[in-house]
Design an enzyme around this catalytic site. Sequence first.
Site, PDB file in Angstrom:
ATOM      1  CG  HIS A  44      -2.052   0.951   1.136  1.00 59.92           C
ATOM      2  ND1 HIS A  44      -3.343   0.610   1.456  1.00 59.92           N
ATOM      3  CD2 HIS A  44      -2.116   2.239   0.733  1.00 59.92           C
ATOM      4  CE1 HIS A  44      -4.136   1.650   1.275  1.00 59.92           C
ATOM      5  NE2 HIS A  44      -3.410   2.654   0.852  1.00 59.92           N
TER       6      HIS A  44
ATOM      7  CD  GLU B 210      -8.837  12.873   6.206  1.00 61.58           C
ATOM      8  OE1 GLU B 210      -7.827  12.273   5.811  1.00 61.58           O
ATOM      9  OE2 GLU B 210      -9.935  12.312   6.413  1.00 61.58           O
TER      10      GLU B 210
ATOM     11  CD  GLU C  98      -7.070  12.010   0.994  1.00 57.87           C
ATOM     12  OE1 GLU C  98      -5.978  11.694   1.520  1.00 57.87           O
ATOM     13  OE2 GLU C  98      -7.921  11.178   0.639  1.00 57.87           O
TER      14      GLU C  98
ATOM     15  NE  ARG D 153      -3.900  12.963   5.863  1.00 61.00           N
ATOM     16  CZ  ARG D 153      -3.320  11.857   5.399  1.00 61.00           C
ATOM     17  NH1 ARG D 153      -3.412  10.736   6.089  1.00 61.00           N
ATOM     18  NH2 ARG D 153      -2.657  11.868   4.271  1.00 61.00           N
TER      19      ARG D 153
END
Length: 562
Positions: free
Chosen positions: A82, A277, A421, A423
């Site tokens: 991954h 997030e 995204e 964070r």
Amino acid sequence: MNIENKKNRELHKEYTDIKEKHSLINFPENVKLTYRRFTNWSEEIHAENIPCSVPNSDKDVISVVNWAWKQNYKLRVVGESHNWSPLIIPPKGQNSNRIILIDLTQHFTQISIKHLPQYSIVTAQTGVLMETLTTKMEEQEIGFTATPAPGDLTLGGVLAIGGHGTGIKALNEKSQSGHSYGSLSNSILSLSAVVWDEKNAQYVIKRFKRNDPNCAPLLVHLGCSLILNVELQAGKNQRLRCESIINIPAAELFAPVQDEKNKRTFSHFLDKSGRAEAILFPFTIHPWLKVWSISPDKPLSSVQVAQPYNYPFSDNIPIQLSDLIKKITHNLPNITPAFGAGQYFIMASYFLTEGADLWGWSKNLLLYVKPTTLRVTANGYAILTRRDNIQKVLNLFYSQWKMLIKEYESHGKYPVNGPIEIRVSGLDTPAEVVQKDAVVPSLSAIRPRPDHPEWDVAIWLDVLTLPETKYAADFYNRLEQWLFQEFDGSYASIRVEWSKGWAYSKNAAWDDEDILTKKIPASFTDGLPPDTNWHSTANILKKFDPYGLFRSPLLERLLSGK
């Protein structure tokens, strides 16, 4: 590990026993040997029929390692693959010969936990999956502050690249012993690594404590080493509440400055809860904002959850559907705005009826990405700055991303069909480590800068798109050039996120000579002590592995500066 994840692992590993089909010269007889098809997360890196060893013990590991060294093979540790960057197998079209994989996921999965008055010590082998590890910890009432969202990552894979979650202290939050707000690597107290022994002229297993300077390069090693087990600090488990908010315009959430009167900026939610997030789909204006709060008691409006992965609209996309979506967007790029709007609509429709307010133990709210989520590629960067600058950084990034999207659209180009995204985490500071004189992870993207002690947070920025989308590399190249120019050290500095895409040329990732040989080394040199900067760290890693047994071509290129 749930059954669906197990089936997915078996589907993509495609092991075939080759003992009778093929024999590697003098390969250890007692170690299982297979062929394996290697495929990374986005399917952009793959190789067929790679020999893969499956050791059963430390003794097996050492026998495989020394066999590979003597036979002039490269040895690469493989877990769930991954990952986006070519830290294991070279990109498509490059030579993958004389590589042998070593898989620890079948037999190196043991966990033991020791409870002390103020914190706990978790001893774990690195082949264990994060979901398995955090489930075991939950059973014994301990946990981490933050973790990466996928539960199918191996512990070894997470530690190799400085895997992280999202979370800083809320303004009213008190420190808890055993908890850390940086990467998971900052929780390491000791580790066992395979290193070269000059005296005995072979590779051996050696234990390193966190206060040993030679441990620093191994805490985030990028695949330059083989870590077999670690001791991790952990604190008392926490109950969390996770609220999904979808009605705040991006222009307000990412406003240029923090405004005490505006209770809907990203910084406001961080001040209130510490953990947030934001996910914004292209050509939409309302992000999906997730806000986690420490909540010992269940709020009346919350739904209690006892398992992770509570967003089925994003988690249940089989790889065949990912491939179909990729094909459609590639053939009909003009549908990209509608595709972005469709993703938002599906998400918003779900939260109208359920899932917008969840409560449970930390693991069940921190793990929310399964192997059956959409197979996208991503770039990734950590921006180090002071907490007061979070809104400034987010506004600049959002404005630049939006400007580039519109510019490309005006020319009929749609290089980005996935979301951004965002964070925010703390840094890998030794002050949060329970061991005295703990060293800083040398290659952590969020290691602190001693020359800027006021920089206390890291803003993680990712832009996602489907693999092989036309003009994507060109878009990423322009965005990356802007990022390095804007966050040049005056009020913030940039480092790459090792597992993602970076060093973009106009045509490909990991291909820009200036970033690979100058900007990345500089980001781990500027403001840092000479004995723990880029070059000294590279020298220690080469001392531990003088034959480059574990280093991929990308890592050789990075560490050599050529």
